[in-house]
Scaffold this motif. Structure first.
Motif, short mmCIF file in Angstrom:
data_model
loop_
_atom_site.label_atom_id
_atom_site.label_comp_id
_atom_site.label_asym_id
_atom_site.label_seq_id
_atom_site.Cartn_x
_atom_site.Cartn_y
_atom_site.Cartn_z
N SER A 118 79.23 5.23 69.22
CA SER A 118 80.53 5.23 69.92
C SER A 118 80.45 5.82 71.32
CB SER A 118 81.56 6.00 69.09
OG SER A 118 81.12 7.32 68.85
N ASP A 119 79.46 6.68 71.60
CA ASP A 119 79.35 7.30 72.92
C ASP A 119 78.46 6.51 73.87
OD1 ASP A 119 76.99 7.78 71.62
OD2 ASP A 119 76.88 9.92 72.11
N PHE A 120 78.08 5.28 73.48
CA PHE A 120 77.20 4.46 74.30
C PHE A 120 78.02 3.40 75.01
CE2 PHE A 120 74.43 0.68 74.72
CZ PHE A 120 73.46 1.22 75.55
N HIS A 121 77.91 3.32 76.35
CA HIS A 121 78.76 2.40 77.11
C HIS A 121 77.97 1.57 78.13
CE1 HIS A 121 82.13 4.56 75.36
NE2 HIS A 121 81.64 5.70 75.82
N SER A 122 76.65 1.46 77.95
CA SER A 122 75.85 0.74 78.94
C SER A 122 76.01 -0.77 78.84
CB SER A 122 74.37 1.11 78.79
OG SER A 122 74.17 2.47 79.13
N VAL A 123 76.43 -1.28 77.70
CA VAL A 123 76.80 -2.69 77.56
C VAL A 123 78.13 -2.74 76.79
CG1 VAL A 123 74.44 -3.56 77.60
CG2 VAL A 123 75.49 -2.96 75.42
N GLN A 124 78.80 -3.87 76.85
CA GLN A 124 80.08 -3.99 76.15
C GLN A 124 79.87 -3.93 74.63
OE1 GLN A 124 80.12 -8.50 77.47
NE2 GLN A 124 81.94 -8.08 76.28
N THR A 125 80.94 -3.61 73.92
CA THR A 125 80.85 -3.46 72.47
C THR A 125 80.45 -4.78 71.81
OG1 THR A 125 82.56 -1.76 72.51
CG2 THR A 125 82.11 -2.80 70.40
N LEU A 126 79.43 -4.70 70.95
CA LEU A 126 78.94 -5.86 70.22
C LEU A 126 79.05 -5.60 68.73
CD1 LEU A 126 75.65 -6.48 72.26
CD2 LEU A 126 77.81 -7.71 72.51
N ARG A 127 79.32 -6.65 67.96
CA ARG A 127 79.42 -6.53 66.51
C ARG A 127 78.54 -7.59 65.84
NH1 ARG A 127 83.79 -3.21 65.67
NH2 ARG A 127 85.45 -3.27 67.23
N PRO A 128 77.91 -7.23 64.70
CA PRO A 128 77.12 -8.23 63.99
C PRO A 128 78.01 -9.24 63.28
CG PRO A 128 77.16 -6.16 62.77
CD PRO A 128 77.86 -5.90 64.06
N MET A 129 77.62 -10.51 63.36
CA MET A 129 78.34 -11.57 62.66
C MET A 129 77.32 -12.61 62.21
SD MET A 129 81.53 -13.95 63.89
CE MET A 129 82.24 -15.19 62.80
N TYR A 130 77.28 -12.87 60.89
CA TYR A 130 76.31 -13.80 60.33
C TYR A 130 76.97 -14.70 59.29
CZ TYR A 130 72.55 -11.09 62.46
OH TYR A 130 71.73 -10.47 63.37
N GLY A 131 76.54 -15.94 59.27
CA GLY A 131 76.90 -16.86 58.21
C GLY A 131 75.64 -17.23 57.45
N SER A 132 75.69 -17.20 56.11
CA SER A 132 74.50 -17.43 55.28
C SER A 132 74.76 -18.53 54.26
CB SER A 132 74.10 -16.15 54.54
OG SER A 132 73.89 -15.07 55.43
N ILE A 133 73.72 -19.29 53.97
CA ILE A 133 73.75 -20.23 52.86
C ILE A 133 72.46 -20.05 52.06
CG2 ILE A 133 75.21 -21.96 53.96
CD1 ILE A 133 72.69 -23.50 54.68
N GLY A 134 72.53 -20.29 50.75
CA GLY A 134 71.33 -20.09 49.96
C GLY A 134 71.46 -20.54 48.52
N ILE A 135 70.45 -20.17 47.74
CA ILE A 135 70.31 -20.58 46.34
C ILE A 135 70.49 -19.37 45.43
CG2 ILE A 135 68.71 -21.52 44.63
CD1 ILE A 135 69.80 -23.60 46.50
N ILE A 136 71.11 -19.60 44.28
CA ILE A 136 71.32 -18.57 43.26
C ILE A 136 70.50 -18.93 42.02
CG2 ILE A 136 73.01 -17.40 41.79
CD1 ILE A 136 75.18 -18.35 43.77
N TYR A 137 69.83 -17.94 41.49
CA TYR A 137 69.20 -18.11 40.15
C TYR A 137 69.79 -17.07 39.22
CZ TYR A 137 65.91 -18.38 36.31
OH TYR A 137 65.36 -18.52 35.07
N ARG A 138 70.44 -17.51 38.17
CA ARG A 138 71.10 -16.60 37.23
C ARG A 138 70.11 -16.15 36.16
NH1 ARG A 138 77.16 -17.33 36.16
NH2 ARG A 138 76.95 -16.19 38.13
N ILE A 139 69.82 -14.86 36.18
CA ILE A 139 68.93 -14.27 35.16
C ILE A 139 69.68 -14.02 33.87
CG2 ILE A 139 67.52 -12.25 34.61
CD1 ILE A 139 66.93 -12.00 37.58
N LYS A 140 70.92 -13.56 34.00
CA LYS A 140 71.73 -13.20 32.83
C LYS A 140 73.19 -13.54 33.08
CE LYS A 140 73.06 -9.12 30.10
NZ LYS A 140 74.49 -9.18 30.43
#
Length: 250
Positions: free
Chosen positions: A228-250
């Motif tokens: 919060s005390d860092f101001h050398s670049v504008q505020t950035l936030r992580p944003m990701y979209g994921s797709i994948g496969i599920i394997y059901r063990i139980k």
């Protein structure tokens, strides 16, 4: 880590109050998930400072997870687990009136930059999702809630080039920036990144086989990428979209 330990303790206490250990374990489902993520770190507001994206490379971003659900009734369940995630990006942009702090040679410069900025980031994190799950039918379910992530490795670096910087203010001394090392303005903000990230996490699961399924996920960080005390670049936030496969063990 203290916050994560508290959350895990609360989840365990809630499970114990539902019934006996055997009953809880028998009711849990267990999945292994492998997916690919597309995204990066984005500004909190897309202002006209970023005029054009010259290039964007999402890198090799993937997630491997072990996740479990505890049914509350026929429709609702509690969903959690642990994820190992690798995320990063390489983006080159043309900017105008971009507030930045750089180093050229042994000289530290801060001000308003006009030209091109290349940003690279890389993160390895362990993520704990805490979600409510709603089953539409025996194939489809929707999930939503929060996530907390611990960054085991974090890097954020790049350079400003082929432009000029107005030192201090938009009318400050004009400093030309070239394209080669020593001429451009470099930055490395690894030490200024947060160890913890948290935010919103929503997803959907599709079970197309007794054991196999697919998922889609969207995560948006409510915490900024930097302290919060860092101001050398504008505020950035992580944003990701994921797709994948599920394997059901139980």
């Amino acid at each position: 880590m203290t916050t994560i330990n508290r959350i895990i303790t609360i989840l365990l206490f809630a499970a114990i109050t539902v019934g006996s250990h055997a009953t809880v374990l028998d009711s849990l489902s267990l999945d292994v998930r492998v997916g690919y993520a597309l995204g990066g770190t984005i500004p909190t507001s897309m202002t006209n400072n970023i005029r054009h994206i010259n290039s964007f490379n999402p890198g090799f971003n993937f997630t491997v997870a072990a996740e479990t659900s505890y049914p509350l009734n026929q429709r609702w369940a509690l969903h959690s687990g642990l994820r190992f995630e690798l995320g990063g990006m390489d983006v080159d942009s043309r900017v105008k009136n971009y507030d930045i702090e750089v180093v050229r040679g042994e000289e530290s410069l801060k001000g308003i930059f006009n030209g091109n900025v290349r940003i690279k980031s890389a993160q390895r994190r362990i993520t704990l999702p805490i979600q409510a799950s709603y089953s539409i039918n025996n194939r489809w379910s929707l999930r939503g809630g929060l996530f907390m992530a611990w960054l085991m490795n974090r890097k954020f670096w790049g350079w400003a080039y082929d432009g000029y910087l107005r030192e201090g203010t938009p009318v400050g001394a004009k400093i030309e920036m070239g394209t080669e090392p020593g001429e451009r303005g470099d930055f490395d903000f690894d030490a200024n990144m947060r160890h913890m990230q948290w935010g919103l996490d929503v997803g959907a699961d599709f079970q197309f086989h007794r054991r196999w399924g697919a998922f889609a996920e969207l995560t948006y960080g409510l915490s900024g990428l930097f302290k919060s005390d860092f101001h050398s670049v504008q505020t950035l936030r992580p944003m990701y979209g994921s797709i994948g496969i599920i394997y059901r063990i139980k």
